[in-house]
Design a protein around this motif. Structure first.
Motif, PDB file in Angstrom:
ATOM      1  N   ASP A 264       0.826  -1.205   0.000  1.00 43.55           N
ATOM      2  CA  ASP A 264       0.000   0.000   0.000  1.00 43.55           C
ATOM      3  C   ASP A 264       0.867   1.265   0.000  1.00 43.55           C
ATOM      4  OD1 ASP A 264      -2.240  -1.587   0.007  1.00 43.55           O
ATOM      5  OD2 ASP A 264      -2.601  -1.411   2.163  1.00 43.55           O
ATOM      6  N   ARG A 268       1.132   4.004  -3.076  1.00 41.68           N
ATOM      7  CA  ARG A 268       0.811   5.426  -2.943  1.00 41.68           C
ATOM      8  C   ARG A 268       1.964   6.305  -3.429  1.00 41.68           C
ATOM      9  NH1 ARG A 268      -1.315   3.667   2.041  1.00 41.68           N
ATOM     10  NH2 ARG A 268       0.580   4.351   3.114  1.00 41.68           N
ATOM     11  N   ALA A 272       2.207   8.429  -7.018  1.00 40.78           N
ATOM     12  CA  ALA A 272       2.355   9.886  -6.997  1.00 40.78           C
ATOM     13  C   ALA A 272       3.641  10.332  -7.678  1.00 40.78           C
ATOM     14  CB  ALA A 272       2.325  10.393  -5.552  1.00 40.78           C
ATOM     15  N   LYS A 295      -0.337  -3.912  -6.045  1.00 40.13           N
ATOM     16  CA  LYS A 295      -1.646  -3.879  -5.390  1.00 40.13           C
ATOM     17  C   LYS A 295      -1.815  -5.098  -4.508  1.00 40.13           C
ATOM     18  CE  LYS A 295      -6.629  -3.410  -6.172  1.00 40.13           C
ATOM     19  NZ  LYS A 295      -7.709  -3.144  -7.160  1.00 40.13           N
TER      20      LYS A 295
END
Length: 327
Positions: A264, A268, A272, A295
């Motif tokens: 996770d 993220r 980004a 994922k």
């Protein structure tokens, strides 16, 4: 390599070492000097975070009295299964500190599945993008495991290159997990050699000790998938399995990276477009470039989807294999 050469004093020393450490992973500066030389992100090396967590798990289980095996194991499922030069990527680690033994070998990752119209959590042969702990997902789940019993079973007969019939017996080491990997036994997750018999027919062999009540045995083609994917289990080449499986007969720890929190966090940051190293995170750079962002599919979210898919597409009733045509 066997455990016979490990002395009782070595086990006592490891137990005392475990009591001197906390459950928290130790920084690499506290590693034995010989082991620290193996830390890195190159082929045959182990990433610092993977070793830290694998070692901490081992020391914790030794201190709890759950494990007395002088060796422990780790896997970095973020690394590629195959290298650009055609060699298999080495991402499974055997570490025996009392003997200053370190070895990196190849290992498969979970293939995942494509549920048409519902979800695609499949993985390619090179790098794993999807991870999870759902039953029937065929995904690798990172986290802590302890090896349990080993079962050896008959798979069938196959024809060798010399034209003779041979028997395939394959050993399976059951893993027991904790936390997110607690479903390992229900999912039949463990370790075994990466070969399988693709049974195509059955032959009458009433003299065989493996014949069924009808006197037939399965016959097929032996398939080696050491360079491919697994059903979520940890698979090794036949030669590597011959070393590893006996070592795991005594309860041993196995730590597989990454866990859901790692996935996770990396997802993220990578999503980004930020630097993982600046965020204090780790993922193999070549695989991250290939997959974009990883994922994690939790059992809570994925199992209902799998159940819905299988309810709409029930598997046909199993049929007996056809009788082999005699040459």
């Amino acid at each position: 390599m066997t455990h016979d050469w490990i002395s009782r004093l070595s086990l006592i020393a490891l137990a005392l070492l475990a009591l001197q450490h906390s459950v928290v992973a130790q920084p690499t500066s506290n590693l034995p000097a010989w082991l620290e030389t193996h830390v890195g992100e190159g082929d045959g090396q182990i990433a610092a975070v993977v070793l830290q967590r694998a070692r901490a798990l081992y020391l914790r289980k030794v201190s709890e009295g759950r494990v007395r095996n002088p060796c422990y194991f780790a896997m970095d499922a973020t690394r590629p299964a195959n290298l650009s030069n055609g060699r298999l990527g080495r991402r499974f680690y055997i570490i025996c500190e009392a003997e200053r033994y370190f070895r990196a070998v190849a290992s498969g990752h979970g293939s995942g599945r494509i549920l048409k119209g519902l979800a695609d959590f499949s993985n390619g042969r090179q790098c794993a993008k999807n991870f999870g702990n759902a039953q029937d997902s065929l995904l690798t789940a990172g986290g802590a495991y302890v090896t349990a019993e080993t079962k050896t079973s008959f798979k069938g007969y196959y024809r060798t290159s010399t034209g003779k019939d041979a028997v395939l017996m394959r050993s399976f080491v059951q893993f027991d997990g904790e936390g997110e990997t607690a479903s390992a036994r229900v999912r039949a997750i463990g370790g075994h050699a990466a070969h399988v018999l693709r049974a195509t027919c059955r032959r009458k062999r009433p003299d065989s000790p493996y014949a069924g009540n009808d006197g037939y045995v399965p016959v097929g083609k032996l398939v080696d998938y050491a360079a491919g994917r697994s059903n979520g289990c940890t698979s090794w080449s036949v030669s590597d399995a011959e070393q590893i499986v006996p070592m795991m007969n005594r309860p041993a720890t196995l730590y597989i990276y990454p866990e859901s929190a790692d996935i996770d966090a990396v997802g993220r940051v990578a999503g980004a477009g930020r630097s993982l190293s600046h965020a204090g995170l780790y993922w193999n750079a070549s695989c991250l470039k290939q997959i974009g962002a990883p994922k994690f599919w939790s059992a809570v979210s994925l199992e209902p989807i799998i159940a819905r898919y299988e309810k709409a597409r029930p598997a046909p009733a199993p049929q007996p294999l056809p009788i082999c045509e005699e040459p």
